[in-house]
Design a protein around this motif. Structure first.
Motif, PDB file in Angstrom:
ATOM      1  N   ALA A  22       0.846  -1.194   0.000  1.00 46.27           N
ATOM      2  CA  ALA A  22       0.000   0.000   0.000  1.00 46.27           C
ATOM      3  C   ALA A  22       0.879   1.242   0.000  1.00 46.27           C
ATOM      4  O   ALA A  22       2.043   1.198   0.396  1.00 46.27           O
ATOM      5  CB  ALA A  22      -0.910   0.012   1.226  1.00 46.27           C
ATOM      6  N   LEU A  82      -5.136   2.399  -0.595  1.00 47.11           N
ATOM      7  CA  LEU A  82      -5.560   1.103  -1.106  1.00 47.11           C
ATOM      8  C   LEU A  82      -6.752   1.317  -2.026  1.00 47.11           C
ATOM      9  O   LEU A  82      -7.556   2.228  -1.800  1.00 47.11           O
ATOM     10  CB  LEU A  82      -5.974   0.173   0.039  1.00 47.11           C
ATOM     11  N   GLU A  86      -9.172  -4.037  -2.776  1.00 52.78           N
ATOM     12  CA  GLU A  86      -8.284  -4.471  -1.702  1.00 52.78           C
ATOM     13  C   GLU A  86      -8.881  -4.157  -0.338  1.00 52.78           C
ATOM     14  O   GLU A  86      -8.833  -4.981   0.582  1.00 52.78           O
ATOM     15  CB  GLU A  86      -6.926  -3.786  -1.833  1.00 52.78           C
TER      16      GLU A  86
END
Length: 173
Positions: A22, A82, A86
């Motif tokens: 991330a 993100l 996800e």
């Protein structure tokens, strides 16, 4: 990949299920602090609030050369970048299986700061003891194999010497 800080105890405390990369939203002084090696994420965790992931309890030391160093918070919430898929996947894993999200390391990738987070399950004391036993057994096994390898090498050298002397003896006779 240049690792700036890592969570070394994460693999001991947790069983890691899945790793995710991330991005991080940081201020300028935080980036400088991380690049100088003053970041700590060993006691931090990731929480999801209002469809956003946040890094909580990470400590980035304020460098002394900033004039506004009194107003800077070294343990503030830092948002993770993100995408929706996800984020939804992480939410479902947490709700269904009662897992936690922990940071593993912060590193530089193509001049961007990235964080590797993991979906993990906490270990029991006996799981930790089992890990210690397996680690010690692997270490002892390597030692034993190394000793056997050295012994074989010495025996082969002795045989080569003996047979070379034996051949020499028959050549002389």
């Amino acid at each position: 990949m240049n690792i700036l800080c890592s969570n070394k105890k994460a693999t001991f405390r947790y069983a890691i299920i899945k790793k995710i990369e991330a991005g991080l939203i940081l201020e300028g002084w935080e980036v400088k602090s991380l690049r100088a090696g003053h970041g700590q994420i060993s006691e931090s965790y990731v929480s999801i609030k209002n469809n956003h992931a946040f890094l909580i309890n990470s400590n980035l030391k304020v460098l002394p050369n900033f004039s506004d160093s009194d107003n800077l918070d070294p343990t503030r919430l830092r948002q993770l970048l993100l995408n929706k898929n996800e984020l939804n996947q992480i939410k479902n894993e947490i709700k269904l299986n009662n897992y936690t999200i922990i940071p593993l390391k912060i590193y530089v990738k193509k001049s961007y700061l990235k964080i590797e987070i993991a979906i993990a399950k906490g270990k029991n004391i006996r799981d930790k003891r089992l890990d210690i036993k397996t680690r010690e057994w692997e270490r002892n096994k390597k030692r034993i194999l190394k000793k056997q390898w050295l012994l074989r090498k010495i025996v082969l050298m002795w045989f080569n010497f003996f047979f070379s002397c034996f051949d020499y003896f028959f050549l002389v006779i």
